[in-house]
Scaffold this motif. Structure first.
Motif, PDB file in Angstrom:
ATOM      1  N   UNK B  87      -0.450 -10.889 -14.614  1.00  0.00           N
ATOM      2  CA  UNK B  87      -0.444  -9.432 -14.533  1.00  0.00           C
ATOM      3  C   UNK B  87      -0.438  -8.977 -13.080  1.00  0.00           C
ATOM      4  N   UNK B  88      -0.944  -9.843 -12.190  1.00  0.00           N
ATOM      5  CA  UNK B  88      -1.072  -9.457 -10.785  1.00  0.00           C
ATOM      6  C   UNK B  88       0.151  -9.898  -9.997  1.00  0.00           C
ATOM      7  N   UNK B  89       1.288  -9.341 -10.335  1.00  0.00           N
ATOM      8  CA  UNK B  89       2.489  -9.703  -9.579  1.00  0.00           C
ATOM      9  C   UNK B  89       2.603  -8.768  -8.387  1.00  0.00           C
ATOM     10  N   UNK B  90       3.321  -9.217  -7.374  1.00  0.00           N
ATOM     11  CA  UNK B  90       3.504  -8.391  -6.191  1.00  0.00           C
ATOM     12  C   UNK B  90       4.891  -7.756  -6.230  1.00  0.00           C
ATOM     13  N   UNK B  91       4.932  -6.508  -5.870  1.00  0.00           N
ATOM     14  CA  UNK B  91       6.215  -5.851  -5.738  1.00  0.00           C
ATOM     15  C   UNK B  91       6.624  -5.873  -4.279  1.00  0.00           C
ATOM     16  N   UNK B  92       7.911  -6.037  -4.043  1.00  0.00           N
ATOM     17  CA  UNK B  92       8.374  -6.115  -2.660  1.00  0.00           C
ATOM     18  C   UNK B  92       8.287  -4.753  -1.987  1.00  0.00           C
ATOM     19  N   UNK B 150      18.837  -3.998   3.708  1.00  0.00           N
ATOM     20  CA  UNK B 150      19.620  -3.736   2.503  1.00  0.00           C
ATOM     21  C   UNK B 150      19.786  -4.978   1.632  1.00  0.00           C
ATOM     22  N   UNK B 151      19.278  -6.111   2.097  1.00  0.00           N
ATOM     23  CA  UNK B 151      19.385  -7.318   1.267  1.00  0.00           C
ATOM     24  C   UNK B 151      18.182  -7.364   0.353  1.00  0.00           C
ATOM     25  N   UNK B 152      18.469  -7.259  -0.904  1.00  0.00           N
ATOM     26  CA  UNK B 152      17.373  -7.238  -1.882  1.00  0.00           C
ATOM     27  C   UNK B 152      16.777  -8.635  -1.985  1.00  0.00           C
ATOM     28  N   UNK B 153      15.504  -8.729  -1.643  1.00  0.00           N
ATOM     29  CA  UNK B 153      14.832 -10.013  -1.741  1.00  0.00           C
ATOM     30  C   UNK B 153      15.420 -11.062  -0.825  1.00  0.00           C
ATOM     31  N   UNK B 158      11.493 -11.981   3.110  1.00  0.00           N
ATOM     32  CA  UNK B 158      10.391 -12.531   2.316  1.00  0.00           C
ATOM     33  C   UNK B 158       9.718 -13.678   3.058  1.00  0.00           C
ATOM     34  N   UNK B 159      10.448 -14.265   4.043  1.00  0.00           N
ATOM     35  CA  UNK B 159       9.833 -15.356   4.799  1.00  0.00           C
ATOM     36  C   UNK B 159       8.798 -14.817   5.774  1.00  0.00           C
TER      37      UNK B 159
END
Ligand code: SF4
Lengths: 207, 160
Positions: B87-92, B150-153, B158-159
């Protein structure tokens, strides 16, 4: 206590302004006048359910109160509309997630038996195959008055439920299962096709 | 209580013998409505008021709840569907950047429409100023693009 006190004496006392009641009655009175239905609709019947909840019919006058969007806060599940086989597992799971005591009103021909779509390969032929139904409302769709009537019938049922003794309400019996198995999608149909504890179709004798 | 009254009371009491004087002072302090006293009451009520229903609900659950828990009943509620993952997911936070960039260009469109409508009748100065405005925004877009907003994920972000 209400069993011990004579009904005539009771009404006599009541006329004198003395109210005699029991814990059970008080408890049930509170329960039946604050029933929170789970807020979800499945098909056209849901429109009638919405009308019942809206200002013109206003189910809150009868204690229908607020429709809750979470099963954790709901006492009553109104299955309003066609239950497709795709939806049936979700409904059973939602029912399982409701806290006891919980009640089910099966609203409309579809929820009772599949209704006009009974022949459809994708339609469940009655929600009572998987969960116990307390009140059935026939009609396609039933009018809001019919839903109110069913609601009052349910209140009558809650009012008559015993809290102690051998005939006490089912939800107070720890031996009774608290959940019903959620059907899974099989190759051709939901598996199992019905909960045998709840649903035994009458056997058709052919000579 | 007006101050003069308190004072009168104090002077009146001070004539009493010594021991009772102290007791009297304590009583007086307790009786005098300190202007901050209401805040103390307020805080007390603010704590008790929400705690009481919780405590009552807990007591009710403890003693009267039909004892019927179950695996499905205690499972995470996800609109009836079996829940997937934690349930504890992170949103970007990437999403926020997207929104801001979208908003900027949305507002730009509002400026561009009257510009396009009045285009033929515009003097050279107005044309150049809108061009500068556009260039500024395009430069911002190029900058955001090159930063990888503009690059999704994207791996780059993310690094980090
Ligand atoms: S019973 Fe009739 S009105 Fe209700 S959901 Fe079925 S088709 Fe629609």
């Amino acid at each position: 206590m209400s069993d011990q006190i004579d009904g005539g004496l009771r009404s006599e006392l009541q006329r004198q302004g003395i109210w005699v009641t029991s814990m059970e009655e008080l408890y049930n009175w509170g329960r039946k006048n604050s029933i929170w239905p789970l807020q979800f609709g499945l098909a056209c019947c849901a429109i009638e359910m919405i009308a019942t909840a809206a200002s013109r019919y206003d189910i809150a006058r009868f204690g229908g109160e607020v429709f809750r969007p979470s099963p954790r806060q709901a006492d009553l599940m109104i299955v309003a509309g066609t239950v497709t086989k795709k939806m049936a597992p979700q409904i059973v799971r939602l029912y399982n997630q409701m806290p006891d005591p919980k009640y089910v009103i099966s609203m409309g021909a579809c929820a009772i038996s599949g209704g006009p779509f009974k022949q459809g390969y994708n339609v469940l032929k009655g929600i009572d195959r998987y969960i116990p139904v307390d009140v059935y409302i026939p009609g396609c769709p039933p009018r809001p008055e019919a839903l109110l009537h069913a609601f009052m019938e349910l209140q009558r049922k809650i009012d008559s439920q015993k809290l102690t003794g051998n005939a006490k309400a089912e939800h107070l019996d720890p031996m009774q299962p608290s959940e019903f198995p959620v059907p899974a999608f099989g190759a051709h149909d939901l598996e199992p096709a019905a909960n045998p504890r709840l649903f035994q179709p009458p056997k058709i004798e052919r000579s | 209580m007006p101050n003069s009254l308190i004072k009168a009371e104090c002077t009146g009491r001070s004539k009493l013998p010594r021991l009772t004087n102290l007791v009297d002072d304590v009583i007086l302090i307790a009786m005098t409505p300190n202007p901050y006293f209401f805040i103390v009451i307020f805080c007390g009520v603010a704590v008790v008021f929400p705690l009481m229903p919780l405590a009552l609900a807990w007591l009710w659950r403890r003693f009267f709840q039909p004892p019927r828990p179950g695996a499905g009943k205690n499972a995470t509620y996800e609109c009836g569907v079996e829940s997937v993952g934690e349930a504890h997911v992170q949103f970007q936070s990437q999403y926020y950047l997207y929104c801001v960039i979208f908003l900027i260009f949305d507002v730009e469109a509002i400026f561009l429409v009257p510009f396009a409508v009045a285009f033929t009748g515009l003097p050279v100065g107005a044309f150049i100023s809108i061009l500068v405005f556009l260039l500024l925004l395009i430069e911002g877009l190029v900058w955001a693009w090159s930063k990888g907003c503009l690059d999704w994920g994207s791996k780059r972000l993310s690094a980090r």
